[in-house]
Design a protein around this motif. Structure first.
Motif, short mmCIF file in Angstrom:
data_model
loop_
_atom_site.label_atom_id
_atom_site.label_comp_id
_atom_site.label_asym_id
_atom_site.label_seq_id
_atom_site.Cartn_x
_atom_site.Cartn_y
_atom_site.Cartn_z
N ASP A 37 -6.94 -9.32 -71.01
CA ASP A 37 -6.91 -7.87 -70.92
C ASP A 37 -8.27 -7.31 -70.52
OD1 ASP A 37 -4.26 -7.81 -71.57
OD2 ASP A 37 -4.57 -7.29 -73.68
N GLY A 38 -9.35 -7.84 -71.12
CA GLY A 38 -10.67 -7.35 -70.80
C GLY A 38 -11.04 -7.59 -69.35
N LEU A 39 -10.74 -8.77 -68.84
CA LEU A 39 -11.09 -9.11 -67.46
C LEU A 39 -10.15 -8.47 -66.44
CD1 LEU A 39 -11.94 -12.85 -68.08
CD2 LEU A 39 -13.57 -11.07 -67.46
N SER A 40 -8.99 -8.02 -66.91
CA SER A 40 -8.05 -7.34 -66.00
C SER A 40 -8.61 -6.04 -65.47
CB SER A 40 -6.72 -7.08 -66.72
OG SER A 40 -6.03 -8.28 -66.97
N VAL A 41 -9.59 -5.47 -66.17
CA VAL A 41 -10.23 -4.25 -65.67
C VAL A 41 -10.86 -4.53 -64.30
CG1 VAL A 41 -11.98 -2.48 -66.11
CG2 VAL A 41 -10.66 -3.43 -68.01
N HIS A 42 -11.48 -5.71 -64.15
CA HIS A 42 -12.01 -6.10 -62.84
C HIS A 42 -10.88 -6.20 -61.82
CE1 HIS A 42 -15.99 -6.93 -64.31
NE2 HIS A 42 -15.61 -7.94 -65.07
#
Length: 457
Positions: free
Chosen positions: A215-220
């Motif tokens: 979820d955190g890296l999906s922002v990228h």
């Protein structure tokens, strides 16, 4: 010097311009038994050819000429395959590249980010299928660009960068060996529109370690211009990939992958060879690790109690998830390995001690011979190194491009119990592994997950 040596030297010198053009003009990387033939060093070429006295260097030169005259670009080619096959066209036709170039964004420009940039932009080297397009950082000071350029150019561990680094204030960019690399200032990944900077379908490499789950890296991934994300740390809810071991598991559906940790990359290829040959019942991994930037230089408050003590004065007991993470690349080792770590007062290069209970008895000579053969194989030469130096110490391995190097003179075996010592440059060796993974993601036409499931069934 013998006439034979002088003749070989002359032939190697004649290849430098060809290799240079192949890299600059066609982004073709030429490999020999897994090692890249570099265009910046006659000595390096001679060292590579010295390991393969069976090579006809005249034939090698002719093959390089044919490559340069051909239509293939943005790929890596194996010299052995070209020599073995009478028809070069058939070998090149099997390359998975489509000839396109993937832009790369480095999110974060610390120890690993700068070494990735050095490796990608190294003189005499090419990273086929990709090109460094941008760096994303928080602005640290008024002359931030100049500071970033200086940190890239000069390094206390790895020495001065053998390349040209200039600052382009007007276009907010670094010029690395003539290629502009945009510097984007942002404090949050959600702020960046990469397409506004002319970047599309990019591979983003997150070097910050701030976000380690999907979820955190999906922002990228959700930002305009980004197609795939690589994390340079162990990740959750994603594939943790050790190149050379389980990179074949990556599919088109894997938009976010982790390159695991430096320690996991150092030990996993060696463990995979031992697991295949002998089988591993259980074991413990003790990592004696160089101190890192997340420790305090002098005693102070730290979220990790012991890491708060002065890094340059103490051996610091800490934890590592590397042993557990091995099973993500080698599922058969699930639950079989424990691990712990000691941070010590050296600035770079670590050593992992593998204490293993094998399923069958062996000997020092047999294990060393097995790992020496693996280190010479095209499949694992970049992952496994082999040292038989009687006076080897940690600083000898600064700048090693292999993920891990077996200290063969330290191998211990008693029946089915084996202890191995594995050196690794926890900065540069790991960065080389990350770049290898990036190259694969940039070049390969990855298979669909359904095809892998069908093959497994």
């Amino acid at each position: 010097m013998t006439s034979t040596w002088l003749q070989a030297l002359s032939q190697a010198e004649s290849m430098i311009p060809l290799l240079g053009k192949l890299g600059r003009e066609k982004a073709i990387k030429v490999e020999l038994a897994g090692n890249t033939l570099m265009a910046d060093s006659v000595t390096g070429l001679m060292a590579a050819f010295d390991k393969h006295p069976e090579l006809d260097l005249v034939q090698v030169y002719q093959l390089l000429e044919q490559l340069l005259a051909g239509d293939v670009s943005h790929t890596a080619v194996e010299l052995e395959s070209l020599i073995a096959e009478a028809d070069m066209d058939s070998v090149l036709a099997a390359q998975t590249t489509d000839g396109s170039e993937t832009p790369v964004v480095l999110y974060g420009f610390g120890r690993i980010g700068r070494l990735l940039a050095r490796r990608m932009c190294m003189l005499g080297h090419t990273t086929p299928g990709m090109k460094l397009a941008a760096i994303v950082v928080r602005k640290a000071c008024d002359n931030d660009l100049t500071k970033r350029a200086s940190l890239l150019k000069y390094d206390s561990v790895h020495g001065a960068y053998d390349g040209l680094v200039k600052v382009d204030e007007e276009n907010q960019a670094l010029i690395i060996n003539g290629s502009p690399v945009k510097v984007i200032y942002a404090s949050d990944p959600a702020e960046v529109d990469y397409q506004a900077h002319g970047i599309n379908n990019a591979l983003l490499v997150d070097n910050t370690g701030r976000w380690r789950d999907h979820d955190g890296l999906s922002v990228h991934l959700n930002r305009p211009g980004i197609e795939r994300v690589v994390l340079t740390a162990p990740g959750k809810e994603m594939k943790n990939v050790v190149f050379g071991v389980n990179d074949g598991d990556i599919t088109n559906e894997d938009k976010i992958v982790s390159a695991a940790s430096c320690t996991t990359n150092a030990i996993t290829p060696i463990l995979s060879v031992l697991e295949e040959k002998y089988g591993i019942e259980s074991g413990h991994v003790e990592t004696v690790h160089a101190y890192t930037n997340d420790q305090n230089l002098i005693d102070n408050i730290h979220k990790g109690d012991r890491r708060g003590r002065a890094a340059g004065m103490n051996m610091v007991m800490t934890e590592t998830g590397a042993a557990k993470a091995v099973s993500k690349a080698i599922p058969s080792l699930e639950g079989k390995l424990s691990g712990s770590a000691i941070r010590v007062p050296v600035i770079n290069v670590s050593i992992a001690v593998l204490s293993l209970n094998l399923k069958s008895a062996t000997s020092v000579d047999d294990i060393n011979a097995l790992l020496k053969a693996a280190s010479d194989s095209a499949e694992l030469t970049g992952q496994i190194g082999y040292s038989d130096g009687a006076d080897a110490v940690s600083s000898d391995f600064i700048g090693s491009s292999q993920a891990g190097i077996v200290d063969s003179l330290s191998t211990k075996v008693r029946g089915n119990q084996a202890i191995l010592y594995v050196w690794y440059d926890n900065e540069y060796g790991y960065s080389c592994q990350v770049v290898r993974l990036m190259e694969k993601l940039a070049q390969a036409k990855l298979v669909n997950a359904e095809l892998l499931e069908s093959a497994a069934a």
